[in-house]
Write a protein that holds these residues in place. Structure first.
Motif, PDB file in Angstrom:
ATOM      1  N   ASP A 185      38.528  -6.221 104.212  1.00 30.20           N
ATOM      2  CA  ASP A 185      37.081  -6.209 104.024  1.00 30.20           C
ATOM      3  C   ASP A 185      36.407  -6.901 105.207  1.00 30.20           C
TER       4      ASP A 185
ATOM      5  N   ASP B 221      34.319 -10.038 104.477  1.00 29.76           N
ATOM      6  CA  ASP B 221      34.979 -11.248 104.001  1.00 29.76           C
ATOM      7  C   ASP B 221      34.550 -12.443 104.851  1.00 29.76           C
TER       8      ASP B 221
ATOM      9  N   ARG C 158      44.441 -15.823 106.818  1.00 32.76           N
ATOM     10  CA  ARG C 158      43.147 -15.960 106.135  1.00 32.76           C
ATOM     11  C   ARG C 158      43.078 -17.301 105.401  1.00 32.76           C
TER      12      ARG C 158
END
Length: 837
Positions: free
Chosen positions: A419, A422, A655
């Protein structure tokens, strides 16, 4: 006493008799002098035996000749230095006189315009428009436009645009076309980088610089035209066409792209005309401006994902300087289309201070840096055998690689996975150019199969924390935010090799300084993280990890400065063409309000808020002047070389890692925030800490008991007064623990300055790290005396700051500090008359 003589053919002995040397003898002595300028008595006697032509000269006469020769050499060097200083001051005086004339013209113009407006201001009760003002301010522009011939893409049309650009640029560089005001915090003088000014009330943002450069005008022009070599945000400059002119100049059509400094804004591009010519007085001019459709000139289609910005007439006026070198005037004038970015980022594109720091002053610094390297012909290698030009190339590669990661251009092979909305963006790149050089062979012959580069990046808004202080903390306390396993993973593609470089620094994080730029605005270093990784042939044996690190923007008082900490794992062999995958932080101040000066030891309060160390070791300068900076944006980017089948797993790990860093930075920023510090119960100003006051009293009492004299010259009544006097003592006073490996626990302001550190980082420096080999030997020999007798006097020598800079001291005294129970609490050192070498 020996007396000098110009031609070196006469010498004088103590009894007043002169000795005349033959030309052959002088020639022989000169040859010997170049081999050994200061021969010993034995060497002088040996010279007489080896040179028959000197056989009739007494050794004492030879000694006098060498004394005179050294004296003449010293006088010659001093005269040369003074001549260079005189030339610099003369040129600076000329520059300041021209600036004064320009300011007087600007004042006269403003007075005239003010008088005219007063005379022609309409009666407020009448709504009718009076166009007489317009005739003064704009009629000249209308007439100029009407007189200009029709401009098009033909050589004549381009030359017409070029001549107009030249005239507008000169009116900004030396005239009053722009109202210039002095850059805050930049005072002109012989030791300053130059005269820096920013625009006030003009279209777009503009900055101007005037300075002296020790390079010839043609060399200066060559450097400034190579914009990617000094402007870190410049991605590329492509010359689309070159047209020679009748006056020997050139007209060039350029397409230029700039990186976006953060993930929150799009990159910029420019379609430019550049005109290079020589004026009648011999000055060299390089001027530029954007080409627009309204000029009927050649056009360049818009490029996807780029915002087309405008460069108004800008450039470089380069004049030869008497005695060599050049005087340069730089003007940067741009409209960066601030409306295309989020409102919170617009100050970054609307501030002339930011433009001055990152563009105008960057050009001047690059010129001065290269000029300095040219004059220092002997400089030129550091502990790792790197010359300044090679280090500049490495720093450019680090900065460029970080910009590529932040921007993630599709034409370089980057694509977003997951995404894109994000909080942490993940991009991957499998292009051959990006992967080239990453698949290094390990020592056992096996090679990793990294075929994808993955980047995790994010940006965050910071409130009320100075970028320089936050970046300094991130640099000095890597363990507060970094994950050792991630550091090892980042370095997984780099082969292991032996490293024999001597380094010194913070605890398990060891630092080797490589180089500083002009004004120490930027520096490079090698970080050695000890025992974090594993060699590929043995998954159990730990190995050291090396990071090449670039630090900039550490000056808290510089207005509009971007602070960066960029690093990349490297092979211990540290080859010039070593593959680099840069990661790091960039912090950009968004508010242009002038910040109050704050102490470089503000990280003390951060240590208190994070509960680092013991309360008894915390002291610093008065924190009453808290910084009032409001907002800044931090951009974080980390790159990983991975195998394609591990992409999803590493993406998830990366992430979470970046999110963890964001959380750590927010915690650190909160602790650094002045509002947070003032609200913390129990956090006092350093001079009010009872533990620090008690330690200061113990230090002074123990010194008096062992040495029989007072450490502090003034009589101090009360613990607080003792600590205050100790803190401001001119000599460096430093305490260390009484452990097997002593580490520093306290230092006064002079001690922190000598070690180039803060009170928090001080606790990560061991005693042996600051001494060279001779100093360590002396310390080892004197340490038993300190423990048995209670004190020792050390001879003068050399020690090292935490930045690796050599520091000389005249002498030092060490003594045991006793507490109330007469037990040894620590060892205190005072370094007398210290200075940086």
């Amino acid at each position: 006493m020996a007396m000098s003589c110009k031609d070196g053919k006469l010498g004088c002995l103590d009894n007043g008799k002169y000795v005349r040397y033959t030309p052959e003898q002088v020639e022989a002595l000169e040859r010997l002098y170049h081999d050994c300028p200061k021969p010993s008595s034995i060497r002088r006697q040996q010279l007489i035996r080896e040179c028959p032509i000197l056989s009739n000269i007494e050794p004492k006469q030879i000694k006098v000749w060498f004394q005179n020769r050294r004296c003449r050499e010293k006088q010659r060097k001093e005269a040369s230095r003074l001549q260079a200083v005189n030339r610099k001051l003369t040129a600076m005086n000329k520059l300041l006189m021209e600036e004064n004339d320009r300011l007087q013209k600007q004042v006269s113009q403003l007075v005239h315009e003010n008088s005219y407006f007063r005379q022609h201001t309409p009666n407020p009760s009448l709504p009718a428009k009076d166009t007489s003002c317009e005739s003064v301010v704009t009629s000249g522009q209308h007439q100029l436009a009407s007189q200009n011939p029709q401009r098009d893409a033909s050589p004549a049309g381009l030359l017409s645009i070029a001549e107009e650009t030249l005239a507008e640029f000169l009116s900004k560089a030396t005239g009053t076309a722009v109202e210039w005001v002095q850059m805050p915090g930049m005072k002109p003088g012989p030791d300053s980088i130059g005269i820096i000014a920013i625009s006030h009330g003009c279209t777009g943002v503009a900055a101007r610089a005037c300075g002296l450069v020790g390079l010839e005008p043609t060399r200066v022009a060559e450097i400034v035209k190579d914009r990617p070599s000094w402007f870190r945000e410049c991605r590329a400059v492509e010359v689309m066409n070159v047209l020679p002119t009748a006056n020997g100049g050139t007209v060039e059509l350029l397409y230029m792209q700039l990186y976006a400094p953060t993930t929150l804004a799009p990159p910029r591009d420019f379609w430019l005309l550049r005109y290079t010519s020589v004026l009648e007085d011999g000055s060299l001019v390089v001027c530029e401006r954007s080409l627009k459709s309204t000029q009927n000139g050649p056009s360049m289609p818009l490029v996807q994902n780029f915002v087309r910005a405008e460069m108004l007439s800008s450039g470089y006026l380069i004049r030869p300087c008497d005695g060599g070198g050049s005087i340069i005037h730089i003007v940067d004038h741009m409209d960066l289309e601030a409306c295309s970015v989020p409102e919170v980022l617009r100050p970054l594109y609307e501030s002339p201070k930011v433009l001055a720091q990152k563009t105008t002053m960057a050009a001047l610094r690059q010129l001065k840096q290269i000029a300095q390297e040219v004059t220092q012909t002997n400089s030129s290698v550091n502990g790792w055998g790197r010359r300044p030009a090679a280090l500049r190339a490495l720093s450019q590669r680090l900065s460029r690689g970080f910009n590529e990661a932040v921007n993630g251009f599709t034409d370089e092979g980057w694509s977003v996975i997951g995404d894109s909305m994000d909080d942490v963006t993940i991009t991957v790149n499998s292009s051959p150019d990006k992967l080239m050089g990453l698949n290094l062979t390990f020592a056992n012959g096996f090679a990793p199969v990294s075929n994808v580069v993955l980047c995790a990046k994010a940006s965050m808004l910071l409130q009320n924390v100075p970028p320089a202080i936050l970046l300094r903390f991130l640099r000095e306390h890597r363990s507060e935010w970094a994950d050792n396993n991630i550091d090892a993973y980042l370095a997984a593609a780099v082969k292991v090799g032996p490293c024999s470089a001597r380094v010194g620094g913070f605890g398990g994080q060891v630092i080797l300084p490589l180089a500083h730029t002009i004004e120490h605005e930027e520096f490079m270093e090698v970080i050695k993280l000890e025992g974090l990784g594993h060699s590929p042939e043995d998954a159990i044996v730990p190995r050291d990890i090396f990071l090449l690190q670039l630090c900039s923007g550490m000056d808290e008082n510089a207005v509009g400065t971007c602070a960066e900490l960029i690093f990349a794992p490297i092979d211990a062999s540290f080859a010039d063409d070593a593959p680099l995958l840069p990661s790091g932080f960039r912090i950009i101040p968004l508010d242009s309000a002038k910040q109050e000066v704050s102490s470089p030891n503000r990280t003390l309060d951060l240590a208190s808020a994070l509960e680092i160390g013991s309360a008894g070791t915390k002291a610093s300068t008065d924190q009453s002047g808290n910084s009032t900076c409001a907002r800044s944006v931090m951009t974080i980017a980390f790159e990983f070389g991975i195998e394609s089948h591990m992409q999803e797993h590493v993406a998830s790990m990366a992430r979470q890692y970046v999110r963890g860093i964001i959380s750590s930075v927010q915690r650190v920023a909160l602790a650094l925030s002045p509002s947070h510090i003032s609200s913390q119960v129990g956090l006092r100003t350093p001079l009010g800490t009872p533990e620090a006051q008690t330690l200061a009293r113990w230090i002074c009492q123990s010194y008096r008991g062992y040495m029989g004299v007072e450490l502090l010259k003034s009589n101090s009544d009360g613990n607080e007064s003792i600590l205050k006097n100790l803190w401001h003592h001119t000599d460096a006073i430093i305490c260390c623990s009484m452990k097997a490996l002593p580490v520093f626990t306290f230092a006064n302001q002079a001690g922190l300055d000598m070690l180039e550190t803060t009170l928090v980082a001080l606790q990560d420096i061991s005693l042996e790290k600051i001494f060279d080999d001779n100093g360590r030997k002396t310390l080892c020999s004197e340490f038993p005396q300190i423990m048995q007798q209670g004190f020792a006097c050390l001879q003068g020598g050399i020690c090292l700051s935490s930045m690796g800079r050599p520091v000389s001291y005249e002498r030092a005294v060490a003594w045991k500090v006793l507490n109330e129970e007469e037990n040894a609490h620590c060892i205190c050192f005072v370094f007398i008359n210290w200075s940086f070498v």
